[in-house]
Design a protein around this motif. Structure first.
Motif, PDB file in Angstrom:
ATOM      1  N   ALA A   1      -1.313   2.883   2.450  1.00 29.62           N
ATOM      2  CA  ALA A   1      -1.046   3.191   3.855  1.00 29.62           C
ATOM      3  C   ALA A   1      -1.438   4.618   4.215  1.00 29.62           C
ATOM      4  O   ALA A   1      -1.349   5.010   5.388  1.00 29.62           O
ATOM      5  N   VAL A   2      -1.897   5.408   3.249  1.00 27.79           N
ATOM      6  CA  VAL A   2      -2.389   6.752   3.568  1.00 27.79           C
ATOM      7  C   VAL A   2      -3.557   6.678   4.561  1.00 27.79           C
ATOM      8  O   VAL A   2      -3.863   7.662   5.248  1.00 27.79           O
ATOM      9  N   ILE A   3      -4.179   5.511   4.687  1.00 29.05           N
ATOM     10  CA  ILE A   3      -5.253   5.351   5.674  1.00 29.05           C
ATOM     11  C   ILE A   3      -4.730   5.605   7.091  1.00 29.05           C
ATOM     12  O   ILE A   3      -5.492   5.975   7.992  1.00 29.05           O
ATOM     13  N   ARG A   4      -3.446   5.428   7.297  1.00 30.93           N
ATOM     14  CA  ARG A   4      -2.858   5.679   8.616  1.00 30.93           C
ATOM     15  C   ARG A   4      -3.032   7.139   9.015  1.00 30.93           C
ATOM     16  O   ARG A   4      -3.257   7.441  10.205  1.00 30.93           O
ATOM     17  N   ALA A   5      -2.914   8.050   8.064  1.00 31.89           N
ATOM     18  CA  ALA A   5      -3.067   9.472   8.383  1.00 31.89           C
ATOM     19  C   ALA A   5      -4.516   9.763   8.788  1.00 31.89           C
ATOM     20  O   ALA A   5      -4.764  10.551   9.708  1.00 31.89           O
ATOM     21  N   LEU A   6      -5.450   9.113   8.129  1.00 37.55           N
ATOM     22  CA  LEU A   6      -6.856   9.302   8.493  1.00 37.55           C
ATOM     23  C   LEU A   6      -7.127   8.739   9.880  1.00 37.55           C
ATOM     24  O   LEU A   6      -7.850   9.341  10.690  1.00 37.55           O
TER      25      LEU A   6
ATOM     26  N   ASP B   1      -2.186  -4.899   4.222  1.00 40.84           N
ATOM     27  CA  ASP B   1      -0.951  -5.277   3.537  1.00 40.84           C
ATOM     28  C   ASP B   1      -0.413  -4.050   2.823  1.00 40.84           C
ATOM     29  O   ASP B   1      -0.931  -3.647   1.776  1.00 40.84           O
ATOM     30  N   PHE B   2       0.629  -3.443   3.381  1.00 39.76           N
ATOM     31  CA  PHE B   2       1.169  -2.227   2.800  1.00 39.76           C
ATOM     32  C   PHE B   2       2.529  -2.467   2.147  1.00 39.76           C
ATOM     33  O   PHE B   2       3.345  -1.545   2.039  1.00 39.76           O
TER      34      PHE B   2
ATOM     35  N   GLY C   1      -7.978  -2.080  -2.695  1.00 39.46           N
ATOM     36  CA  GLY C   1      -9.002  -2.483  -1.742  1.00 39.46           C
ATOM     37  C   GLY C   1      -8.595  -3.722  -0.978  1.00 39.46           C
ATOM     38  O   GLY C   1      -8.786  -3.817   0.241  1.00 39.46           O
ATOM     39  N   ARG C   2      -8.000  -4.686  -1.658  1.00 42.97           N
ATOM     40  CA  ARG C   2      -7.524  -5.895  -0.994  1.00 42.97           C
ATOM     41  C   ARG C   2      -6.396  -5.571  -0.019  1.00 42.97           C
ATOM     42  O   ARG C   2      -6.328  -6.135   1.077  1.00 42.97           O
TER      43      ARG C   2
END
Length: 372
Positions: free
Chosen positions: A364-369, A311-312, A304-305
């Motif tokens: 960094a999987v949030i990048r795909a979303l 910060d990846f 979460g932080r």
């Protein structure tokens, strides 16, 4: 169509081309006499030798008794005076392997290491470990060899499973597989090691770089009970818990079960941050709400932080999570088990990797979303 094929991945767990046979160089035995034997372990009846040096910290009383190591069977190529002190080999000093090996060296374990990139061994050597010139050199002097390699393909190449040297290396030794591979691959390696006169233990670990640095990993052991009795004490400097799972490949199956939860949890956390961000919510407030709630965990707090700070920096890379995700999907498919959550995660991690972020942390999987 195979699930891995539809996201452009290569199937894992099968045999591949091997590296050419490597020339074996002689490696002198690790110097002896650097410490005194510890008292016998009341639980196992084992004893070991630990060396004390400038880089060896005092044992922390809250971590329990200092590690005790097993008295391994005598080997004909070792003088009788040295067989009572186990020498540990370690193959693979990557993101996980290096801190694991450091914890062994700092605990005073008689350690011999090897890595494909020799520079990675410098820090471990400074902590007191011996660096072998090649893999055969590790097996020549070590009683038990811990293997923390990235994939089954790398392990096949490092061990030279299609070469004549493999049987000679593992005969009389115990190979401990601590990485994550297909369970079927591990079963095949176990049979090959035993056929050559060696012993085999699965000990995949749960935890990423930070738990590895802190000696807080959880190991899932599988193999013959006698071998597990001997190996379990060796893991104490690296692990806060050791869980026995039965015969191989149950250790790998248990690790994939754990990773099913881990991957879906971190992916869900990334989606929660993406959801909040797209609704104009303050992401710091989201993190505070999550940290205060019943679902909070060390993983959710760390990831979460990272999501909040963007910060990846790698702890568990997209590349490694994608590999693990595919192992889970393939194992489920082989058993006829549906895996809808991990099917979706597989696509997301593959998209993140294809976009050039394979070396970043799994958060960094949030990048795909965000790119959808």
């Amino acid at each position: 169509m195979h699930r891995g094929d539809r996201v452009g991945l290569t199937a894992v767990g099968h045999r591949r081309d091997r590296l050419p046979r490597r020339r074996v160089e002689h490696v002198e035995p690790v110097p002896r006499g650097r410490g005194q034997p510890l008292a016998a372990d009341e639980q196992f009846g084992f004893h070991c030798c630990l060396h004390q040096g400038p880089n060896t910290p005092q044992h922390s009383p809250d971590r329990g008794a200092p590690p005790r190591f097993p008295d391994w069977p005598p080997r004909p190529d070792r003088p009788a005076s040295t067989v009572s002190c186990v020498i540990v080999g370690f193959l693979g000093l990557g993101v996980m392997g290096r801190p694991m090996a450091l914890n062994l060296a700092r605990a005073g374990v008689e350690l011999v290491v090897w890595n494909r990139s020799p520079g990675a061994a410098a820090e471990v050597a400074a902590a007191g470990a011996r660096v072998a010139e090649d893999v055969a050199g590790v097996f020549r002097v070590a009683d038990v060899v811990l293997m923390m390699l990235a994939t089954d393909r790398v392990a096949d190449q490092v061990l030279g499973r299609d070469t004549e040297r493999f049987a000679g290396m593992v005969r009389g030794r115990t190979l401990v597989h601590m990485g994550t591979t297909a369970p079927a691959w591990s079963r095949g390696l176990a049979e090959q090691v035993r056929d050559a006169g060696g012993r085999y233990v699965e000990a995949p670990v749960s935890g990423s770089r930070v738990p590895a640095e802190n000696g807080e990993l959880v190991a899932m052991l599988a193999g013959d009970d006698t071998d597990l009795d001997r190996v379990a004490p060796l893991l104490r400097p690296m692990c806060r818990e050791v869980v026995r799972c039965g015969a191989a490949p149950n250790g790998l199956l248990m690790k994939l079960s754990v990773n099913t939860f881990l991957i879906s949890m971190v992916t869900g956390l990334a989606e929660a941050f993406h959801f909040a961000d797209r609704h104009g919510l303050d992401r710091a407030t989201l993190l505070a709400a999550l940290d205060a709630g019943p679902m909070a965990s060390p993983v959710s707090r760390i990831k979460g932080r990272k999501l909040l700070d963007r910060d990846f920096g790698v702890q568990a890379s997209i590349r490694d999570v994608l590999y693990n995700n595919q192992l889970i999907v393939e194992a489920a498919e082989a058993a006829g088990i549906p895996s809808p959550l991990l099917d979706t995660c597989l696509e997301l991690y593959a998209e993140t990797s294809s976009a050039g972020h394979a070396g970043e942390d799994m958060a960094a999987v949030i990048r795909a979303l965000e790119s959808r």
